[in-house]
Design a protein around this motif. Sequence first.
Motif, PDB file in Angstrom:
ATOM      1  N   ARG A 480       0.826  -1.200   0.000  1.00 43.77           N
ATOM      2  CA  ARG A 480       0.000   0.000   0.000  1.00 43.77           C
ATOM      3  C   ARG A 480       0.865   1.257   0.000  1.00 43.77           C
ATOM      4  NH1 ARG A 480      -5.057  -0.528   2.836  1.00 43.77           N
ATOM      5  NH2 ARG A 480      -4.515   1.410   3.900  1.00 43.77           N
ATOM      6  N   THR A 481       0.234   2.372  -0.354  1.00 45.77           N
ATOM      7  CA  THR A 481       0.939   3.657  -0.357  1.00 45.77           C
ATOM      8  C   THR A 481       1.346   4.062   1.052  1.00 45.77           C
ATOM      9  OG1 THR A 481      -0.371   4.330  -2.274  1.00 45.77           O
ATOM     10  CG2 THR A 481       0.797   6.057  -1.098  1.00 45.77           C
ATOM     11  N   ASP A 482       0.440   3.906   2.021  1.00 48.15           N
ATOM     12  CA  ASP A 482       0.761   4.314   3.389  1.00 48.15           C
ATOM     13  C   ASP A 482       1.891   3.466   3.976  1.00 48.15           C
ATOM     14  OD1 ASP A 482      -0.972   2.144   3.303  1.00 48.15           O
ATOM     15  OD2 ASP A 482      -1.816   2.553   5.277  1.00 48.15           O
ATOM     16  N   ILE A 483       1.981   2.200   3.566  1.00 45.70           N
ATOM     17  CA  ILE A 483       3.068   1.341   4.038  1.00 45.70           C
ATOM     18  C   ILE A 483       4.417   1.906   3.595  1.00 45.70           C
ATOM     19  CG2 ILE A 483       4.148  -0.923   3.759  1.00 45.70           C
ATOM     20  CD1 ILE A 483       1.796  -1.124   5.546  1.00 45.70           C
ATOM     21  N   TYR A 484       4.525   2.222   2.323  1.00 46.54           N
ATOM     22  CA  TYR A 484       5.784   2.760   1.810  1.00 46.54           C
ATOM     23  C   TYR A 484       6.135   4.063   2.506  1.00 46.54           C
ATOM     24  CZ  TYR A 484       9.064   5.114  -1.308  1.00 46.54           C
ATOM     25  OH  TYR A 484      10.138   5.803  -1.813  1.00 46.54           O
ATOM     26  N   PHE A 485       5.152   4.935   2.668  1.00 49.44           N
ATOM     27  CA  PHE A 485       5.397   6.251   3.254  1.00 49.44           C
ATOM     28  C   PHE A 485       5.869   6.124   4.696  1.00 49.44           C
ATOM     29  CE2 PHE A 485       4.302  10.292   5.162  1.00 49.44           C
ATOM     30  CZ  PHE A 485       4.651  11.205   4.175  1.00 49.44           C
ATOM     31  N   ILE A 541       7.773  18.087  -1.767  1.00 53.71           N
ATOM     32  CA  ILE A 541       8.168  18.579  -3.090  1.00 53.71           C
ATOM     33  C   ILE A 541       8.424  17.408  -4.037  1.00 53.71           C
ATOM     34  CG2 ILE A 541       9.970  19.785  -4.360  1.00 53.71           C
ATOM     35  CD1 ILE A 541       8.052  21.633  -2.976  1.00 53.71           C
ATOM     36  N   SER A 542       9.080  16.361  -3.541  1.00 53.61           N
ATOM     37  CA  SER A 542       9.383  15.203  -4.376  1.00 53.61           C
ATOM     38  C   SER A 542       8.114  14.524  -4.870  1.00 53.61           C
ATOM     39  CB  SER A 542      10.242  14.206  -3.596  1.00 53.61           C
ATOM     40  OG  SER A 542      11.443  14.794  -3.167  1.00 53.61           O
ATOM     41  N   CYS A 543       7.147  14.359  -3.972  1.00 56.04           N
ATOM     42  CA  CYS A 543       5.900  13.683  -4.354  1.00 56.04           C
ATOM     43  C   CYS A 543       5.066  14.544  -5.293  1.00 56.04           C
ATOM     44  CB  CYS A 543       5.104  13.322  -3.109  1.00 56.04           C
ATOM     45  SG  CYS A 543       5.918  12.104  -2.046  1.00 56.04           S
ATOM     46  N   LEU A 544       5.119  15.854  -5.111  1.00 57.27           N
ATOM     47  CA  LEU A 544       4.372  16.738  -6.009  1.00 57.27           C
ATOM     48  C   LEU A 544       5.007  16.780  -7.396  1.00 57.27           C
ATOM     49  CD1 LEU A 544       3.573  19.787  -3.692  1.00 57.27           C
ATOM     50  CD2 LEU A 544       1.922  18.210  -4.691  1.00 57.27           C
ATOM     51  N   ILE A 647       1.652  15.080   5.939  1.00 61.03           N
ATOM     52  CA  ILE A 647       0.307  14.762   5.440  1.00 61.03           C
ATOM     53  C   ILE A 647       0.162  15.218   3.988  1.00 61.03           C
ATOM     54  CG2 ILE A 647      -2.142  15.320   5.691  1.00 61.03           C
ATOM     55  CD1 ILE A 647      -1.705  15.400   8.714  1.00 61.03           C
ATOM     56  N   LEU A 648       0.647  16.426   3.686  1.00 53.47           N
ATOM     57  CA  LEU A 648       0.581  16.908   2.308  1.00 53.47           C
ATOM     58  C   LEU A 648       1.409  16.023   1.374  1.00 53.47           C
ATOM     59  CD1 LEU A 648       0.846  20.784   2.828  1.00 53.47           C
ATOM     60  CD2 LEU A 648      -1.189  19.455   2.215  1.00 53.47           C
ATOM     61  N   ALA A 649       2.576  15.578   1.852  1.00 44.95           N
ATOM     62  CA  ALA A 649       3.403  14.695   1.038  1.00 44.95           C
ATOM     63  C   ALA A 649       2.693  13.372   0.772  1.00 44.95           C
ATOM     64  CB  ALA A 649       4.742  14.444   1.737  1.00 44.95           C
ATOM     65  N   LEU A 653       1.529  11.823  -2.817  1.00 40.83           N
ATOM     66  CA  LEU A 653       1.903  10.477  -3.253  1.00 40.83           C
ATOM     67  C   LEU A 653       0.660   9.658  -3.575  1.00 40.83           C
ATOM     68  CD1 LEU A 653       4.411   8.676  -3.639  1.00 40.83           C
ATOM     69  CD2 LEU A 653       4.087   7.876  -1.297  1.00 40.83           C
ATOM     70  N   LEU A 654      -0.361   9.800  -2.737  1.00 37.25           N
ATOM     71  CA  LEU A 654      -1.614   9.085  -2.973  1.00 37.25           C
ATOM     72  C   LEU A 654      -2.265   9.569  -4.262  1.00 37.25           C
ATOM     73  CD1 LEU A 654      -3.125   6.902  -1.347  1.00 37.25           C
ATOM     74  CD2 LEU A 654      -4.550   8.728  -0.399  1.00 37.25           C
TER      75      LEU A 654
END
Length: 661
Positions: A480-485, A541-544, A647-649, A653-654
């Motif tokens: 999942r995305t939250d797992i990676y984050f 910034i990286s995720c955006l 949270i914004l990052a 990513l999500l």
Amino acid sequence: MDLHTEKLKDGHSLNPTFVNLGFDEAGENLKSSRRSSLGEKKDSSFSIKRSQPVTYSWENIEIYLEKQQGNCFKRQPPIQKRILDNVTGCVRPGEFLAIMGASGAGKTTLLNCLTFRNTGKLKISGERFLNGAKVNTDTLARISGYVQQDDLFIPTLTVKEHLEFQALLRMEKHLNYDERMIRVGEVIHELGLKKCENTVIGNPERGIKGISGGERKRLAFASEVLTNPSLMFCDEPTSGLDSYMAQNIVQVLKNIASTGKTVVCTIHQPSSEVFALFDRILLMAEGRTAFLGPASDALSFFSSQGLPCPPNYNPADYYIHTLATVPGQEMESRKKSKEICDSYESSQAGQQILEIVKANRSLNSTESQEFELAEVKAKKSPYKASWFAQFRAVLWRSVISVLREPVVLRVKAFQTIFISAIIALIYQGQTLEFDNVRNIQGALFIFLTNMTFQNVFGVVNAITGELPIFLREHFNGMYRTDIYFICKSIADLPLFILFPFIFVLIPYFAIGLNPAADRFFIACGITILVANVASSFGFMISCLAGTTDVALALAPPLIIPLLLFGGFFLSNEDVPVYFDWMRYISWFMYGNEALSINQWVGVSFNDTSCPNDVCTGEQILASFDFNPDYFYRDIGGLFALILGLRILAFLALLGKTYRKN
């Protein structure tokens, strides 16, 4: 004709077990025989779930790309560019289908359509069927493997560790750890990776030496065959390989197909030896099907069109050259390609394909014919591992990837020690005099600026480099995305504590800052908080941005305004009212005020330059418009920025995963 019980051409019936893929233990020579190594292991403690034979067909596939016309002042209706035109085809169990064509013929677009990947804003019409049932993304992902053209790996993992990670997250839940590791060992042996199983994968661009290009490609195959998929797709599997290794890789696919699996690949100008390994070929020209059938039948078809292949000529080269658009002769080339495609559609081979596709579409949903879709539909989660299993595996890999970056760690350590030593030499011996207050404040502000830029750019380079790997693995249903984050944040956290602490430790007492032990540790804590705010900002910034170049271009323009409102270059009371809100999202302001309060509260000294010949810490803070009562507010502000930026990052990513879907 029963599509599921048909014998293979070499006389073998469909074998549910995995084949010995042709490499000896050293990974050097291919064996021409097609025998199943796992089938001989009757004493094995477990068995991989049998892969069900799959017939995959596609019917009337048309793909358009809308191109905007005009400009911002004058809008015009978009025009549609046809990429694929009424493409129909089929591939059955035990068959190895190669999609070929000149550049721009549409072979990669067709493969993306068949795999539901990288379709972007393309408009797709037509139907795709698995054993007579309409296929969707989740169904296909569960029963297929996809080897992409670009090999994306975590370079610091060894071959064995990479496969162990894949096994933990991609194999069925009913298998225990020991059974998964047995499967890893078998795949390593069968794909000739035994001699390099304990070698790091590496990345030449980052200066990490590792396995060879051929071994990387075999590792990509190994990652997919771990789960014994029924259907395999490969995008340009021979790209960047020499002719010998290219033949070895295609032989691997040939042997996989010989076990009863369905294999589809795109390939660009194969050698004659490689071409001889294909069971069936799909030739494309100008987005249409020029030929689909056994590779041996293509010669007679082209001969019937007055285009015989010359003797001693590579058939693959001849077909591609014949169907290519020649510069300067576009009209003649397109006319010839159209005639060939029209002839194929009306030929016996074209009609036979239509009958096979129609038969696959109209299969009765009996127990022997219907693909196991009910099981897929019953599972709401696309992941084969539980949340905690995903967390353990991803955290394990994230920690390893951090610890095994010796070059990065050494550079960070050198950067931290070198800059802190320079600061100590420049600002050393600042005595408590009124004239030195500005120097001390400058040193404190340098703590903040260095922690910001060092960590923002470090995180940007790390995260944007891993994003393609994350997106590929996430859409493969691994985690999942939250797992990676969460795991990435936890693995990096010790570095964002250790290096800021060292950075403060070296110059703190040399400069002559407040010598009280509690003040020193509080200064370290504030600097650590600022470093973590900066890392959170870099993550966002990286995720955006998604790419390193864009992220590096965005970061400075966003940081500089926050830097100006940090209370050093511009007094807080002089900030224009319409910009006052920016102070409250500036970690420079919170960090500068907190460090200043920690430095000056309770300090007093005699100096003739001060009012009444006595300077107090409160007077110094007031001169910079800092309020001692705001210390805990500043600490809370830093924690809030860490949480808010994270949270914004995460949302950014999500958002990338949702856009991809």
